[in-house]
Motif scaffolding. Structure first.
Motif, PDB file in Angstrom:
ATOM      1  N   LEU A 133       0.858  -1.183   0.000  1.00  0.00           N
ATOM      2  CA  LEU A 133       0.000   0.000   0.000  1.00  0.00           C
ATOM      3  C   LEU A 133       0.895   1.233   0.000  1.00  0.00           C
ATOM      4  CD1 LEU A 133      -2.967   0.849   0.050  1.00  0.00           C
ATOM      5  CD2 LEU A 133      -2.791   1.035   2.538  1.00  0.00           C
ATOM      6  N   TYR A 134       0.941   1.922  -1.113  1.00  0.00           N
ATOM      7  CA  TYR A 134       1.858   3.043  -1.286  1.00  0.00           C
ATOM      8  C   TYR A 134       1.037   4.311  -1.525  1.00  0.00           C
ATOM      9  CZ  TYR A 134       5.791   5.807  -3.086  1.00  0.00           C
ATOM     10  OH  TYR A 134       6.747   6.775  -3.273  1.00  0.00           O
ATOM     11  N   PHE A 140      11.179  -2.769  -4.564  1.00  0.00           N
ATOM     12  CA  PHE A 140      10.351  -1.560  -4.544  1.00  0.00           C
ATOM     13  C   PHE A 140      10.444  -0.863  -3.195  1.00  0.00           C
ATOM     14  CE2 PHE A 140       6.403   0.649  -3.649  1.00  0.00           C
ATOM     15  CZ  PHE A 140       6.237   1.438  -4.787  1.00  0.00           C
ATOM     16  N   LEU A 141      10.374  -1.638  -2.121  1.00  0.00           N
ATOM     17  CA  LEU A 141      10.414  -1.048  -0.790  1.00  0.00           C
ATOM     18  C   LEU A 141      11.755  -0.365  -0.512  1.00  0.00           C
ATOM     19  CD1 LEU A 141       8.601  -3.828   1.279  1.00  0.00           C
ATOM     20  CD2 LEU A 141       7.718  -1.588   0.630  1.00  0.00           C
ATOM     21  N   PRO A 183      11.493   3.013  -4.151  1.00  0.00           N
ATOM     22  CA  PRO A 183      10.316   3.034  -5.037  1.00  0.00           C
ATOM     23  C   PRO A 183      10.478   3.928  -6.253  1.00  0.00           C
ATOM     24  CG  PRO A 183       9.727   3.440  -2.725  1.00  0.00           C
ATOM     25  CD  PRO A 183      11.206   3.563  -2.822  1.00  0.00           C
ATOM     26  N   LYS A 184      11.344   4.938  -6.177  1.00  0.00           N
ATOM     27  CA  LYS A 184      11.397   5.980  -7.204  1.00  0.00           C
ATOM     28  C   LYS A 184      11.519   5.450  -8.637  1.00  0.00           C
ATOM     29  CE  LYS A 184      13.674  10.377  -8.247  1.00  0.00           C
ATOM     30  NZ  LYS A 184      14.713  11.334  -7.812  1.00  0.00           N
ATOM     31  N   PRO A 185      12.423   4.471  -8.941  1.00  0.00           N
ATOM     32  CA  PRO A 185      12.557   4.017 -10.341  1.00  0.00           C
ATOM     33  C   PRO A 185      11.296   3.370 -10.915  1.00  0.00           C
ATOM     34  CG  PRO A 185      14.442   3.309  -9.006  1.00  0.00           C
ATOM     35  CD  PRO A 185      13.409   3.814  -8.067  1.00  0.00           C
ATOM     36  N   PHE A 186      10.373   2.941 -10.039  1.00  0.00           N
ATOM     37  CA  PHE A 186       9.199   2.200 -10.517  1.00  0.00           C
ATOM     38  C   PHE A 186       7.955   3.070 -10.651  1.00  0.00           C
ATOM     39  CE2 PHE A 186      11.846  -0.624  -7.876  1.00  0.00           C
ATOM     40  CZ  PHE A 186      12.233  -1.533  -8.844  1.00  0.00           C
ATOM     41  N   LEU A 187       7.988   4.304 -10.087  1.00  0.00           N
ATOM     42  CA  LEU A 187       6.788   5.114 -10.040  1.00  0.00           C
ATOM     43  C   LEU A 187       6.298   5.518 -11.422  1.00  0.00           C
ATOM     44  CD1 LEU A 187       7.561   7.368  -6.939  1.00  0.00           C
ATOM     45  CD2 LEU A 187       6.225   5.269  -7.062  1.00  0.00           C
ATOM     46  N   ALA A 188       7.232   5.823 -12.327  1.00  0.00           N
ATOM     47  CA  ALA A 188       6.829   6.241 -13.675  1.00  0.00           C
ATOM     48  C   ALA A 188       6.076   5.120 -14.396  1.00  0.00           C
ATOM     49  CB  ALA A 188       8.051   6.665 -14.486  1.00  0.00           C
ATOM     50  N   LYS A 189       6.521   3.877 -14.186  1.00  0.00           N
ATOM     51  CA  LYS A 189       5.841   2.746 -14.825  1.00  0.00           C
ATOM     52  C   LYS A 189       4.425   2.568 -14.297  1.00  0.00           C
ATOM     53  CE  LYS A 189      10.146   0.148 -15.493  1.00  0.00           C
ATOM     54  NZ  LYS A 189      10.847  -1.132 -15.204  1.00  0.00           N
ATOM     55  N   LEU A 190       4.202   3.028 -13.064  1.00  0.00           N
ATOM     56  CA  LEU A 190       2.892   2.871 -12.443  1.00  0.00           C
ATOM     57  C   LEU A 190       2.012   4.101 -12.636  1.00  0.00           C
ATOM     58  CD1 LEU A 190       4.201   1.324  -9.109  1.00  0.00           C
ATOM     59  CD2 LEU A 190       2.900   0.112 -10.864  1.00  0.00           C
TER      60      LEU A 190
END
Length: 554
Positions: free
Chosen positions: A518-519, A535-536, A539-546
């Protein structure tokens, strides 16, 4: 000098260059066919009866010259992709160009009626064509493409070792096979070397040696040691048939599902170059595949039911044990010595005539010791073995390493310790081990369970479950009666706990709905716990994909 240094920098290896370059594969058959047809007509025209066929030489030669020029140009463009053996490419490219030049010169000689020059040019072009075509075949299919499927006798006469075939074969001791050399490398040799070998290296990847495999491609390593599903090689092998990144590409045969499972196993076990089958822990699935491909010549063949029952009755009466068939019609036997407390090591050896038919053996609470395990180790068809409350130690467990079908083992109340679990790793089908009141620590037991569990397969099953759950959700019909209705509230509650993504932001694989984070009020799903941990940590590198902003804080 690169393969495309002759091109302007703004054109080298661009999509347009490669688009037209791939027409080389389509066009190359035209000049081959035209030149061979023209040569055949010239030979046929030497006979007076067929002299008139030479009248077609002009049209055929014109088509041959034009198609040879187009083929040569497209070939030069295709070479800009790189990944080819430099020496083979050099000779193929220039010989192909020479074919086009001689075709044009031959056309001019015909046009101006210089028949001697025409004849010389034609036969020179044909000779150059044969050599260029052979080199082209070597570039595309490997230097042994002509001898690949030749009978072994012919291959040996030509100095080639017969290619290994991944078929059922009997070996003296399958456990001594070197996994990379004898199992993994032959898979690459059969299905991958034509594009990733000494003659051609797509994406700069070679799979013909261990060192080259571990080096990887232009984009980096293709093997993630210990993590099969994160290895690019496995990811490419398991892509859908329609995916353009799949390896090998559509239309070409590739490794079977069993062979891919063996590659996964080798990578997950550390991708070691010299490890033998016996040295790597196996799952039941891997054991099944190995038994199918490399059956042991010493495998026990069970006796017919009637013969086994007659022998069992005799032994049971003599040794004071209970021996009965598993079912009313089964040839497999269950032996229970638990009721005869004085049952000893010598009596275990007396059970060996029934070894091929024994599926279950209960020696719990008897007087057996490590010495009896030599005889038990020969009962290789055993599925269940109870040694609870006996004098068994780690030394006895070492003698049981050949019980590859064992799924149940009771060691309750024995002196087995952490070191003994190492011996059990050679029992790939082991599913339940009782270790109460032993010297085994919780940490060692946990590590053993983790090592013996096929987590890759479980993750794949989880992904399949996630896809099915998604399909079920999409198949449901929702009827909304308004914002205040119970149906609307239920739908809103359902969507509130559903992950915002269906694809893992790290691996690109379908998510497991049970692995989430839960982010900032958003439920994010992952395919595995490993991806969740990454991710934990950051998280920053994955945020754009989401589709989330990097400024959000959890």
């Amino acid at each position: 000098m690169s393969a495309y240094s002759w091109l302007p920098n703004n054109l080298a290896a661009t999509n347009w260059v490669l688009f037209f370059g791939h027409f080389h594969i389509l066009l190359l058959h035209l000049p081959i066919g035209m030149l061979l047809l023209l040569a055949a007509l010239e030979l046929l025209g030497r006979f007076h009866r067929f002299k008139q066929v030479r009248e077609a030489r002009g049209a055929i030669l014109t088509l041959a010259a034009l198609s040879a020029l187009a083929t040569a140009i497209c070939g030069w463009l295709l070479a800009s992709a790189g990944g080819y053996n430099a020496t083979l490419l050099f000779w193929h490219r220039w010989l192909g160009t020479a074919v086009a030049v001689f075709c044009c010169a031959t056309w001019l000689a015909w046009r101006f009626n210089r028949l001697i020059i025409y004849q010389c040019g034609l036969w020179t072009a044909v000779a150059l064509l044969l050599v260029a075509a052979h080199l082209g075949g070597s570039l595309t299919h490997g230097s042994d493409y002509l001898t690949e499927y030749a009978p072994p006798v012919i291959q040996r006469l030509l100095g080639h070792a017969p290619r290994h075939q991944a078929t059922r074969q009997v070996v003296a001791d399958p456990e001594r096979l070197v996994v990379y050399r004898d199992i993994i490398s032959p898979i690459f040799t059969t299905d991958c070397i034509s594009c990733h070998g000494p003659d051609k290296q797509k994406a700069g990847l070679r799979l013909d040696t261990f060192a080259a495999l571990m080096k990887g491609s232009h984009d980096g390593p293709v093997i993630a040691v210990g993590e099969a599903d994160r290895s690019v090689l496995v990811q490419r092998l398991t892509l859908g048939a329609g995916d353009r990144h799949r390896m090998p590409p559509a239309g070409k045969p590739g490794p079977t599902n069993d062979q891919i499972a063996l590659i996964r196993w080798w990578i997950r076990s550390g991708a070691k170059p010299f490890a033998t089958v016996a040295q790597l822990p196996q799952t039941s699935g891997v054991a099944d595949i190995l038994d199918k491909l490399y059956p042991s010549p010493d495998a026990l063949k069970p006796l017919p039911r009637d013969q086994a029952l007659a022998l069992a009755t005799k032994i049971a009466a003599h040794e004071h044990v209970v021996i009965r068939p598993e079912t009313a019609t089964s040839k497999w036997l269950d032996c229970n010595a638990n009721l005869y407390k004085s049952f000893s090591d010598k009596q275990v050896a007396n059970l060996l005539p029934l070894a091929a038919n024994l599926r279950s053996l209960n020696l719990g609470r008897t007087l057996v010791s490590d010495a009896a395990m030599t005889a038990v180790g020969k009962m290789t068809n055993l599925h269940r073995l109870s040694l609870n409350s006996t004098a068994i130690t780690n030394a006895g467990l070492k003698k049981l390493r050949h019980l590859r079908h064992l799924s149940y083992l009771n060691l309750y109340g024995t002196k087995v310790s952490d070191a003994g679990l190492t011996c059990l790793r050679q029992m790939p089908r082991l599913r339940r081990v009782y270790l109460w009141h032993t010297l085994v620590t919780a940490a060692a037991a946990s590590q053993f369970s983790k090592t013996m569990t096929d987590t890759d397969q479980i993750n794949r099953w989880d992904a399949q479950i996630a896809r099915l759950q998604q399909r079920i959700a999409e198949a449901r019909v929702q009827v909304l009666l308004g914002a205040g209705s119970s149906t609307a509230r239920a739908a809103a509650a359902s969507s509130a706990v559903r992950p915002i993504n269906m694809v893992c932001p790290n691996s690109g694989r379908p998510i497991n709905p049970m692995i989430t984070v839960l982010y900032h009020g958003k439920l994010i799903g992952f395919c595995s716990s490993h991806c969740k941990e990454l991710f934990l940590k950051n998280p920053k590198p994955f945020l754009a994909k989401l589709g989330l902003k990097a400024t959000l804080k959890p």
